[in-house]
Design an enzyme around this catalytic site. Structure first.
Site, PDB file in Angstrom:
ATOM      1  N   ASP A  75       0.852  -1.197   0.000  1.00 13.76           N
ATOM      2  CA  ASP A  75       0.000   0.000   0.000  1.00 13.76           C
ATOM      3  C   ASP A  75       0.886   1.245   0.000  1.00 13.76           C
ATOM      4  OD1 ASP A  75       0.768  -0.584   2.750  1.00 13.76           O
ATOM      5  OD2 ASP A  75      -0.574   1.028   3.334  1.00 13.76           O
ATOM      6  N   GLU A 140      -0.018  -0.722   5.658  1.00 11.79           N
ATOM      7  CA  GLU A 140       0.966  -0.203   6.610  1.00 11.79           C
ATOM      8  C   GLU A 140       0.781   1.286   6.848  1.00 11.79           C
ATOM      9  OE1 GLU A 140       4.510   1.555   8.292  1.00 11.79           O
ATOM     10  OE2 GLU A 140       3.709   1.998   6.312  1.00 11.79           O
TER      11      GLU A 140
HETATM   12 ZN   LIG Z   1       6.640   2.446   4.389  1.00  6.63          ZN
END
Ligand SMILES: [Zn+2]
Length: 431
Positions: A75, A140
């Site tokens: 992501d 994340e």
């Molecule tokens: Zn990162």
């Protein structure tokens, strides 16, 4: 490298921003591309559903006594201000040896670094002489649930070593192991002095001004020299921080005054650092002649790597309460806590990594600290204490992660792939 750059470009083209409000299709597309890339090197590659979050990609390959987990995330941050980008954030473009695009460094470079190491072994050696598990997270950047998943499934990260490729070298061509991460706590402080605004002509003077009271509280958070007055730190034993480079990265003049005392690295790694990150008070535009009855601030405290966040939170809240002047009412509300990490660096994986980085770059690896905390690393330290955690990657300080014109240096990425390959081979030999 040409193949890997094509794979990196394919990943960068997908706007896999997992923040709420962004479409899910590109997130899932990036997961599928990642899964397929690892499957193509011969790994058992699958999407792992994570409760309350986007799936992680888990790919297993190789056999041997040693087991290494390779981490990255697919992501990305939102693109932000499109006008600030020289070329479109999701149209990968190579300029001056760097590949530009959102996620090119953070952290799709990490995916390609792991992929490159596995390809080097399978194509050139025909064999991966240790057990490798690639773990590529899907959420994340927005603080997803993988750390909680790891706390509930310790076996997943119980290994000889784990390479967390979500960092970078101190400067291009300077191999670096990040061995300390600051933690962070925050709290909100609210001052209420009056039931409603009071006309400053009629009441002003004796009437307690909530904003002035808040300013006095906030003013106590740093001393005259600019050192943080909450908690204390300890000396940093890794590499020093280059002041000219720091100033350049920060964007301040060579003669601008910096805050605090002692070595710059201490101030950036092992000493506490407090900042006011939000303030609720009437805006200047539309301000009226009234004594302000309520004001609020959010205070963030970066804490030394080895400091317990609960202790730090208590110290911050107590400090804010004690600092209230004039007997005003203060309500302090604790916010988020993130644990820092002082990593154990004396095991066989560290020895292998130091050798591998030295061999790949032709110079000795240095140790650095980083300001940001990584919740996943704290979770692994808690549930899998035998796993040696190595933070190394291709995000150099010029990579502009989380900012417009993010990029990765292609030669740096190649060197890190060489280093990771050598690391894995070396570790496989040390049985
Ligand atoms: Zn990162």
């Amino acid at each position: 490298m040409p193949d890997l750059l094509e794979d990196l470009s394919a990943l960068v083209r997908v706007p896999s921003c997992a923040f709420s409000g962004f479409p899910r299709e590109p997130v899932h597309e990036a997961a599928e591309i990642t899964r397929a890339l690892f499957a193509a090197v011969g790994a058992q590659s699958r999407l792992l559903p994570i409760d309350g979050g986007e799936p992680a990609v888990v790919a297993e390959l190789g056999a041997g006594e040693r087991h290494v987990v390779l981490y990255s995330h697919y992501d990305v941050q939102p693109a932000g201000d499109l006008d600030a980008w020289t070329t479109s954030p999701f149209e990968p473009t190579i300029r001056d040896g760097r590949l530009y695009g959102r996620g090119a460094a953070d952290d799709k470079s990490g995916i390609v670094m792991h992929l490159g190491a596995l390809r080097a072994m399978t194509r050139l050696l025909g064999d991966v002489p240790l057990r490798v598990t690639a773990l590529i997270e899907g959420e994340e950047e927005c603080g997803g649930p993988l750390p909680d998943y790891v706390l509930a499934h310790p076996a997943m990260v119980d290994a000889d070593a784990m390479v967390v490729a979500d960092v970078g070298n101190r400067s291009l061509g300077e191999p670096t192991l990040v061995t300390a991460l600051r933690g962070v706590v925050d709290a909100t402080v609210e001052v209420r002095t009056l039931p409603h605004p009071a006309h400053s002509g009629m009441f002003g003077g004796p009437a307690p001004d909530a904003l002035l009271a808040l300013i006095r509280i906030l003013d106590t958070l740093r001393d005259e020299a600019g050192d943080t007055t909450v908690l204390s730190g300890y000396p940093w034993e890794g590499a020093p921080v280059d002041e000219q480079q720091y100033r350049a990265d920060l964007g301040v003049a060579p003669d601008a005054q910096l805050l605090g005392t002692g070595p710059l690295a201490d101030r950036l790694v092992t000493k506490p650092a407090v900042n006011v990150i939000g303030l609720d008070a009437p805006p200047v535009h539309g301000a009226i002649n009234a004594v302000i009855p309520v004001a609020r601030a959010k205070v963030s405290l970066r804490i030394p790597p080895a400091t317990d966040p609960g202790t730090a939170m208590a110290a911050l809240c107590e400090h804010l309460r004690q600092a209230a002047p004039w007997g005003v009412d203060v309500v302090v509300t604790p916010g988020e806590e993130g644990r820092g990490c002082a990593l154990e660096t004396q095991g066989p994986a560290y020895a292998a990594a130091r050798w591998a980085l030295g061999a790949a770059y032709g110079r000795e690896a240095s140790e650095a600290g980083e300001g940001g905390s990584i919740p996943l690393v704290a979770a692994i330290m808690e549930v899998a204490p035998r796993t040696e955690i190595l933070l190394m990657g291709a995000e150099d300080p010029g990579a502009a992660i989380h900012a417009p014109n993010e990029s990765v240096d292609i030669a740096e990425l190649e060197s890190m792939i060489v280093a990771e390959t050598l690391f894995l081979l070396r570790l496989a030999e040390t049985v």
